[in-house]
Design a protein around this motif. Structure first.
Motif, short mmCIF file in Angstrom:
data_model
loop_
_atom_site.label_atom_id
_atom_site.label_comp_id
_atom_site.label_asym_id
_atom_site.label_seq_id
_atom_site.Cartn_x
_atom_site.Cartn_y
_atom_site.Cartn_z
N GLU A 176 0.85 -1.18 0.00
CA GLU A 176 0.00 0.00 0.00
C GLU A 176 0.90 1.24 0.00
N VAL A 177 0.54 2.25 -0.81
CA VAL A 177 1.42 3.40 -0.98
C VAL A 177 0.64 4.71 -0.85
N THR A 178 1.19 5.62 -0.04
CA THR A 178 0.70 6.99 0.05
C THR A 178 1.86 7.92 -0.26
N VAL A 179 1.63 8.86 -1.18
CA VAL A 179 2.65 9.84 -1.54
C VAL A 179 2.24 11.21 -1.03
N VAL A 180 3.09 11.84 -0.24
CA VAL A 180 2.85 13.17 0.30
C VAL A 180 3.68 14.18 -0.48
N GLU A 181 3.03 15.18 -1.05
CA GLU A 181 3.70 16.13 -1.94
C GLU A 181 3.17 17.54 -1.70
N PRO A 182 4.05 18.53 -1.47
CA PRO A 182 3.59 19.89 -1.18
C PRO A 182 2.93 20.59 -2.37
N GLU A 183 3.29 20.21 -3.60
CA GLU A 183 2.67 20.82 -4.77
C GLU A 183 1.32 20.17 -5.07
N LEU A 216 5.55 16.28 5.31
CA LEU A 216 5.69 15.51 6.54
C LEU A 216 6.27 16.39 7.64
N THR A 217 5.71 16.27 8.83
CA THR A 217 6.23 17.01 9.98
C THR A 217 6.77 16.09 11.07
N GLY A 218 6.48 14.81 10.98
CA GLY A 218 6.97 13.89 11.99
C GLY A 218 6.65 12.45 11.61
N ILE A 219 7.49 11.56 12.13
CA ILE A 219 7.27 10.12 11.94
C ILE A 219 7.13 9.50 13.32
N VAL A 220 6.01 8.84 13.54
CA VAL A 220 5.69 8.26 14.84
C VAL A 220 6.14 6.80 14.85
N GLY A 221 6.77 6.40 15.95
CA GLY A 221 7.23 5.02 16.04
C GLY A 221 7.11 4.46 17.43
N GLN A 222 7.39 3.18 17.52
CA GLN A 222 7.40 2.49 18.80
C GLN A 222 8.41 1.35 18.73
N ASP A 223 9.23 1.23 19.76
CA ASP A 223 10.27 0.20 19.81
C ASP A 223 11.16 0.26 18.57
N THR A 231 1.47 14.91 8.85
CA THR A 231 1.65 16.01 7.91
C THR A 231 1.28 17.34 8.56
N ASP A 232 1.69 18.43 7.90
CA ASP A 232 1.52 19.76 8.49
C ASP A 232 0.09 20.25 8.46
N ASP A 233 -0.83 19.50 7.87
CA ASP A 233 -2.24 19.87 7.91
C ASP A 233 -3.01 19.02 8.91
N GLY A 234 -2.27 18.33 9.79
CA GLY A 234 -2.90 17.61 10.90
C GLY A 234 -3.29 16.18 10.61
N GLU A 235 -3.00 15.68 9.42
CA GLU A 235 -3.37 14.30 9.11
C GLU A 235 -2.27 13.33 9.53
#
Length: 421
Positions: A176-183, A216-223, A231-235
């Motif tokens: 599964e693929v999601t592409v985040v792009e500012p344009e 992208l504004t952050g990557i959440v992880g565990q262990d 992302t910067d729009d809250g998603e």
């Protein structure tokens, strides 16, 4: 006059450096040729890293420019896994990380580029990737296979060429693929919105999800593992792995420390070279991704990060080092393969430089040629699933003719006839 006792040093173990070494020998140079690369692998080509090799369609050995034995048989001295720390221009020496000092008569810098890093929380996690080197591709290939097998999610930051080619490879593996792009569209900086939209539809048809207008504004992880990308729009997008595909920066630190003239970062950066690919030092040349040339066709300083520039620039620099008459003014060219779509692009026409886009063929079937025009003059052309037309497209760009949008868009008018406009 080049003497047999001269030493030519090449810094950079990629395609440009390897082809430069090959050209020195094919042109009859009998002096020492020393090639220094900071990777332990022999020089290789980079397109397969996001295309055939990444997709599992090509084997590892297919990426190398020459077989390992070629270097010894052509008397090319290799220093692999070595970093050049400094250039002493007065003494004409390069200093390696292991304290080796090598004198040169002519020096070629083919140091390439490196992936831009995301300055956000979470990039230390094990599931965050870049794609520039063979080792990156080997790792990512295994990751994509695992994601496809386990119905995993890949988030890609950036919808440029690398981002889209990896997206295509990931979908072919079943991930599964999601592409985040500012344009607002993919490939905006190269193709603009008109043709970029075609790539939105292509990838959407293959199940890729796009999130435009965001970073992208952050990557959440565990262990130590990735769980999601924010992302910067809250998603927040679920993710098992994240690929940073936000561009590449020329590796100019060595040249900068040596006092060579550089191009401002706002204009793409790189080492400034003249039409002979010579830097501000008459004994030092630059080629490939790191070289920034004032291109006579476009009246702009261009730094081209594509395979053809390395393939042709390395040999051109080698001939210039030998004192031959060189004028490097090739039309920029690159190619891409995504799913069943293959394309070739010639020229240079980023948004802001053109005033019209003309299509010839059927964009719906993804069999067409796109032309970017300024005041009727062709600045660039891209053939999509239409083949054997690169030469006339490049001739149109070089000629400066203004064939008119109606004739350009008419498939019944042979491309060669447009040169007579």
């Amino acid at each position: 006059m080049v003497d047999a006792d001269q030493t030519f040093v090449i810094v950079g173990g990629g395609l440009a450096g390897a082809k430069a070494a090959e050209t020195l020998r094919s042109e009859g140079f009998t002096g020492r040729v020393i090639l220094i690369g900071d990777e332990r692998d022999h020089p290789y080509e980079r397109p397969p890293l996001s295309k055939g090799y990444l997709q599992g369609k090509e084997d590892r050995d297919s990426v190398f420019v020459h077989e390992p034995a070629w270097y010894a048989s052509n008397d090319i001295e290799l220093h692999l896994g070595q970093t050049v720390t400094t250039i002493d221009r007065d003494a004409r020496t390069v200093h390696l990380g292991d304290a080796t000092v090598i004198r040169y008569d002519k020096l070629l810098l083919a140091t390439g580029a490196e992936p831009r890093r995301m300055d956000i929380p979470g990039t230390h996690l094990a599931g965050v990737h870049h794609l520039r080197r063979l080792a990156h591709a080997e790792r990512l290939k295994n990751v994509l296979a695992a994601l496809g097998r386990d119905n995993g999610h890949l988030v890609i930051a950036g919808a440029g060429w690398i981002g889209l080619e990896v997206a295509a490879a990931a979908r072919e593996y079943g991930a599964e693929v999601t592409v985040v792009e500012p344009e607002a569209t993919p490939l905006h900086a190269v193709l603009g919105p008109e043709v970029g939209q075609i790539f939105t539809e292509l990838h959407s048809d293959h199940g890729v999800r796009f999130h435009f207008g965001a970073k992208l504004t952050g990557i959440v992880g565990q262990d130590g593992m990735v769980l999601a990308a924010q992302t910067d729009d809250g998603e927040e997008h679920p993710a098992h792995d994240v690929l940073a595909a936000i561009g590449a920066a020329p590796r100019t630190a060595l040249a900068e420390a040596a006092g060579l003239t550089l191009v401002d970062r706002r204009h793409g950066g790189g080492i400034a070279v003249d039409e002979r690919l010579c830097t501000s030092d008459p004994d030092i040349y630059a080629a490939g991704d790191v070289a920034a040339l004032r291109h006579p066709l476009f009246s702009a300083t261009l730094r081209v990060e594509h395979w053809a520039n390395a393939l042709n620039g390395g040999p051109a620099a080698a001939r210039a080092m030998l004192g031959k008459d060189v004028r490097y003014d090739r039309v920029p060219y690159f190619f891409s393969d995504q799913y069943d779509l293959g394309l070739e692009y010639s020229g240079w026409a980023p948004p802001g430089t053109y005033d019209q886009v003309v299509l010839r063929g059927d964009a719906g079937k993804r069999e067409f040629i796109a032309f970017w025009l300024k005041d009727g003059q062709v600045l660039a052309g891209m053939n999509v699933n239409v083949w054997d037309v690169t030469e006339p497209i490049q001739e149109l760009i070089r000629s400066g003719v203004r064939p008119g949008a109606e004739r350009l868009s008419d498939p019944s008018v042979p491309l060669n006839d447009l040169l007579e406009a």
